[in-house]
Design a protein around this motif. Sequence first.
Motif, PDB file in Angstrom:
ATOM      1  N   ASP A 105      21.396 -30.702 -23.711  1.00  8.34           N
ATOM      2  CA  ASP A 105      20.435 -30.590 -24.814  1.00  8.34           C
ATOM      3  C   ASP A 105      19.470 -31.769 -24.787  1.00  8.34           C
ATOM      4  O   ASP A 105      18.310 -31.640 -25.191  1.00  8.34           O
ATOM      5  N   PHE A 106      19.973 -32.916 -24.310  1.00  3.60           N
ATOM      6  CA  PHE A 106      19.167 -34.126 -24.158  1.00  3.60           C
ATOM      7  C   PHE A 106      19.380 -34.646 -22.741  1.00  3.60           C
ATOM      8  O   PHE A 106      20.523 -34.821 -22.311  1.00  3.60           O
ATOM      9  N   VAL A 107      18.302 -34.890 -22.027  1.00  2.00           N
ATOM     10  CA  VAL A 107      18.370 -35.467 -20.682  1.00  2.00           C
ATOM     11  C   VAL A 107      17.848 -36.892 -20.770  1.00  2.00           C
ATOM     12  O   VAL A 107      16.735 -37.123 -21.242  1.00  2.00           O
ATOM     13  N   VAL A 108      18.654 -37.860 -20.307  1.00  2.00           N
ATOM     14  CA  VAL A 108      18.254 -39.263 -20.326  1.00  2.00           C
ATOM     15  C   VAL A 108      18.242 -39.785 -18.891  1.00  2.00           C
ATOM     16  O   VAL A 108      19.267 -39.750 -18.206  1.00  2.00           O
ATOM     17  N   VAL A 109      17.085 -40.257 -18.452  1.00  2.00           N
ATOM     18  CA  VAL A 109      16.949 -40.759 -17.084  1.00  2.00           C
ATOM     19  C   VAL A 109      17.159 -42.272 -17.086  1.00  2.00           C
ATOM     20  O   VAL A 109      16.465 -43.006 -17.785  1.00  2.00           O
ATOM     21  N   ALA A 110      18.142 -42.716 -16.278  1.00  2.00           N
ATOM     22  CA  ALA A 110      18.494 -44.135 -16.219  1.00  2.00           C
ATOM     23  C   ALA A 110      18.695 -44.592 -14.777  1.00  2.00           C
ATOM     24  O   ALA A 110      19.514 -45.447 -14.495  1.00  2.00           O
ATOM     25  N   THR A 111      17.922 -44.006 -13.863  1.00  2.00           N
ATOM     26  CA  THR A 111      18.038 -44.372 -12.452  1.00  2.00           C
ATOM     27  C   THR A 111      17.217 -45.628 -12.157  1.00  2.00           C
ATOM     28  O   THR A 111      16.312 -45.982 -12.910  1.00  2.00           O
ATOM     29  N   PRO A 112      17.496 -46.283 -11.029  1.00  2.00           N
ATOM     30  CA  PRO A 112      16.591 -47.342 -10.579  1.00  2.00           C
ATOM     31  C   PRO A 112      15.260 -46.732 -10.145  1.00  2.00           C
ATOM     32  O   PRO A 112      15.175 -45.522  -9.878  1.00  2.00           O
ATOM     33  N   GLY A 113      14.225 -47.573 -10.041  1.00  2.00           N
ATOM     34  CA  GLY A 113      12.971 -47.135  -9.448  1.00  2.00           C
ATOM     35  C   GLY A 113      13.051 -47.243  -7.940  1.00  2.00           C
ATOM     36  O   GLY A 113      14.115 -47.459  -7.365  1.00  2.00           O
ATOM     37  N   GLY A 114      11.911 -47.076  -7.287  1.00  2.00           N
ATOM     38  CA  GLY A 114      11.874 -47.184  -5.830  1.00  2.00           C
ATOM     39  C   GLY A 114      11.605 -45.866  -5.146  1.00  2.00           C
ATOM     40  O   GLY A 114      11.565 -44.802  -5.786  1.00  2.00           O
ATOM     41  N   SER A 115      11.440 -45.915  -3.842  1.00  2.00           N
ATOM     42  CA  SER A 115      11.033 -44.734  -3.078  1.00  2.00           C
ATOM     43  C   SER A 115      12.052 -43.606  -3.157  1.00  2.00           C
ATOM     44  O   SER A 115      11.686 -42.426  -3.126  1.00  2.00           O
ATOM     45  N   GLU A 116      13.339 -43.935  -3.277  1.00  2.00           N
ATOM     46  CA  GLU A 116      14.369 -42.896  -3.281  1.00  2.00           C
ATOM     47  C   GLU A 116      14.354 -42.052  -4.546  1.00  2.00           C
ATOM     48  O   GLU A 116      14.873 -40.932  -4.551  1.00  2.00           O
ATOM     49  N   THR A 117      13.783 -42.579  -5.615  1.00  2.00           N
ATOM     50  CA  THR A 117      13.774 -41.828  -6.874  1.00  2.00           C
ATOM     51  C   THR A 117      12.368 -41.472  -7.353  1.00  2.00           C
ATOM     52  O   THR A 117      12.219 -40.906  -8.441  1.00  2.00           O
ATOM     53  N   THR A 118      11.337 -41.774  -6.585  1.00  2.00           N
ATOM     54  CA  THR A 118       9.971 -41.443  -6.994  1.00  2.00           C
ATOM     55  C   THR A 118       9.824 -39.934  -7.190  1.00  2.00           C
ATOM     56  O   THR A 118      10.162 -39.135  -6.319  1.00  2.00           O
ATOM     57  N   LYS A 119       9.358 -39.554  -8.375  1.00  2.00           N
ATOM     58  CA  LYS A 119       9.179 -38.144  -8.763  1.00  2.00           C
ATOM     59  C   LYS A 119      10.451 -37.322  -8.573  1.00  2.00           C
ATOM     60  O   LYS A 119      10.420 -36.128  -8.252  1.00  2.00           O
ATOM     61  N   LEU A 120      11.594 -37.977  -8.789  1.00  2.00           N
ATOM     62  CA  LEU A 120      12.874 -37.255  -8.803  1.00  2.00           C
ATOM     63  C   LEU A 120      12.840 -36.147  -9.852  1.00  2.00           C
ATOM     64  O   LEU A 120      13.317 -35.035  -9.631  1.00  2.00           O
ATOM     65  N   ILE A 121      12.254 -36.462 -11.009  1.00  2.00           N
ATOM     66  CA  ILE A 121      12.103 -35.463 -12.072  1.00  2.00           C
ATOM     67  C   ILE A 121      10.748 -34.809 -11.888  1.00  2.00           C
ATOM     68  O   ILE A 121       9.715 -35.310 -12.330  1.00  2.00           O
ATOM     69  N   ASP A 122      10.761 -33.668 -11.197  1.00  2.00           N
ATOM     70  CA  ASP A 122       9.520 -32.950 -10.899  1.00  2.00           C
ATOM     71  C   ASP A 122       9.439 -31.681 -11.735  1.00  2.00           C
ATOM     72  O   ASP A 122      10.253 -31.458 -12.650  1.00  2.00           O
ATOM     73  N   ALA A 123       8.451 -30.844 -11.449  1.00  2.00           N
ATOM     74  CA  ALA A 123       8.248 -29.623 -12.228  1.00  2.00           C
ATOM     75  C   ALA A 123       9.471 -28.724 -12.178  1.00  2.00           C
ATOM     76  O   ALA A 123       9.854 -28.115 -13.191  1.00  2.00           O
ATOM     77  N   ALA A 124      10.115 -28.637 -11.012  1.00  2.00           N
ATOM     78  CA  ALA A 124      11.295 -27.771 -10.874  1.00  2.00           C
ATOM     79  C   ALA A 124      12.454 -28.289 -11.720  1.00  2.00           C
ATOM     80  O   ALA A 124      13.182 -27.500 -12.342  1.00  2.00           O
ATOM     81  N   ALA A 125      12.645 -29.610 -11.737  1.00  2.00           N
ATOM     82  CA  ALA A 125      13.721 -30.178 -12.552  1.00  2.00           C
ATOM     83  C   ALA A 125      13.466 -29.934 -14.034  1.00  2.00           C
ATOM     84  O   ALA A 125      14.382 -29.560 -14.787  1.00  2.00           O
ATOM     85  N   LEU A 126      12.227 -30.121 -14.471  1.00  2.00           N
ATOM     86  CA  LEU A 126      11.892 -29.877 -15.873  1.00  2.00           C
ATOM     87  C   LEU A 126      12.035 -28.409 -16.230  1.00  2.00           C
ATOM     88  O   LEU A 126      12.450 -28.059 -17.342  1.00  2.00           O
ATOM     89  N   ALA A 127      11.720 -27.524 -15.291  1.00  2.00           N
ATOM     90  CA  ALA A 127      11.848 -26.081 -15.529  1.00  2.00           C
ATOM     91  C   ALA A 127      13.301 -25.669 -15.716  1.00  2.00           C
ATOM     92  O   ALA A 127      13.579 -24.628 -16.329  1.00  2.00           O
ATOM     93  N   ALA A 128      14.228 -26.470 -15.190  1.00  2.00           N
ATOM     94  CA  ALA A 128      15.649 -26.154 -15.340  1.00  2.00           C
ATOM     95  C   ALA A 128      16.155 -26.441 -16.749  1.00  2.00           C
ATOM     96  O   ALA A 128      17.219 -25.951 -17.142  1.00  2.00           O
ATOM     97  N   MET A 129      15.421 -27.218 -17.524  1.00  2.00           N
ATOM     98  CA  MET A 129      15.863 -27.577 -18.869  1.00  2.00           C
ATOM     99  C   MET A 129      15.782 -26.403 -19.831  1.00  2.00           C
ATOM    100  O   MET A 129      14.996 -25.467 -19.651  1.00  2.00           O
ATOM    101  N   LYS A 130      16.573 -26.468 -20.886  1.00  2.00           N
ATOM    102  CA  LYS A 130      16.495 -25.498 -21.966  1.00  2.00           C
ATOM    103  C   LYS A 130      15.156 -25.639 -22.699  1.00  2.00           C
ATOM    104  O   LYS A 130      14.633 -26.749 -22.807  1.00  2.00           O
ATOM    105  N   PRO A 131      14.610 -24.549 -23.231  1.00  2.00           N
ATOM    106  CA  PRO A 131      13.395 -24.679 -24.050  1.00  2.00           C
ATOM    107  C   PRO A 131      13.593 -25.615 -25.246  1.00  2.00           C
ATOM    108  O   PRO A 131      12.648 -26.251 -25.707  1.00  2.00           O
ATOM    109  N   SER A 132      14.823 -25.712 -25.728  1.00  2.00           N
ATOM    110  CA  SER A 132      15.133 -26.610 -26.848  1.00  2.00           C
ATOM    111  C   SER A 132      15.427 -28.035 -26.390  1.00  2.00           C
ATOM    112  O   SER A 132      15.691 -28.919 -27.212  1.00  2.00           O
ATOM    113  N   GLY A 133      15.364 -28.275 -25.073  1.00  2.00           N
ATOM    114  CA  GLY A 133      15.754 -29.565 -24.524  1.00  2.00           C
ATOM    115  C   GLY A 133      14.787 -30.681 -24.846  1.00  2.00           C
ATOM    116  O   GLY A 133      13.573 -30.476 -25.013  1.00  2.00           O
ATOM    117  N   ILE A 134      15.329 -31.884 -24.905  1.00  2.00           N
ATOM    118  CA  ILE A 134      14.546 -33.099 -25.140  1.00  2.00           C
ATOM    119  C   ILE A 134      14.779 -34.047 -23.976  1.00  2.00           C
ATOM    120  O   ILE A 134      15.922 -34.267 -23.559  1.00  2.00           O
TER     121      ILE A 134
END
Length: 315
Positions: A199-228
């Motif tokens: 219901d709530f997604v909290v991103v707490a990863t390190p920065g850097g090349s390995e995580t750049t744009k880890l949360i992309d359109a496809a990842a956001l599309a996987a969330m519930k419409p009610s998601g925060i």
Amino acid sequence: MLKLLITRPIAAPVLDQARTKFDVTLHEGGAMSVSDCATALATYDCILPTLGDQFTAEAFAGDIRAKMLGNFGVGYNHIDTQAAAAADVIVSNTPDVLTDATADIAMTLLLGTARRAGEGERMVRSGAWGGFDVKGLLGTHVTGKTVGIIGMGRIGQAIAARCHYGFGMNVVFHNRSPKVTAVPAQQLDGLHAVMAAADFVVVATPGGSETTKLIDAAALAAMKPSGIFINISRGEVVDEIALIEALETDQITGAGLDVYENEPHVPDRLRALDNAFLLPHLGSATAETRQAMGQMALDNIIAWAEGGDPPQRVN
């Protein structure tokens, strides 16, 4: 006396101690450009930099006098550590001391977004509030919901503890490697599985090349419409345009952000959204935490100056 550049004003007790051990120059002009950083590397023996200072590969391309960068902050993606190592420059950071403060900001964002606190605060300040309204600014209940944590390091686990023990939340998480947690939590198979379950997604990863744009359109599309969606990691971990589009189209319910892709620039489209709760990178911003960060950064530099290995060395 070794020459030390401190690139931002830091807590007075830490600065006073630095001045007893080094010939200190305090830079008060804000974030340092690549050119500024190159000049600093050629001029000083050691540097205490922070987020925004552009110690890129280009900055390390010229003459190098400096041999130690004691970074103020746990994140150091503004420093090219490979280029630093190639130039025989040690880099350290400040983990642990900002864990609780950053986890607290994650909860501020989670609660503030869920309960539409930003909208309510603006309504009161503008004089638009007309009094108690049975259907006014209805938000999302938090207690008992599922939180999905992306990155179960020290900060991720501190957030999990607050969510589970403070709000009775079920905790699921995604981590690059298997992780055993002190808090009851389930590691799911893949990022998208966590995005979909929470219901709530909290991103707490390190920065850097390995995580750049880890949360992309496809990842956001996987969330519930009610998601925060909440981000307290680094701005570049999220495809900012994809997030804006998800918020504009009500693909997800809301987002709480403390970090941005091109800080301090925040896109007009994002600032215009009522369903975005925005903070100015306050993660570690308590007086106690910032002093502890400065002290740890300085302690690493002192350890190097005395011929030892900095305890928080990262390269």
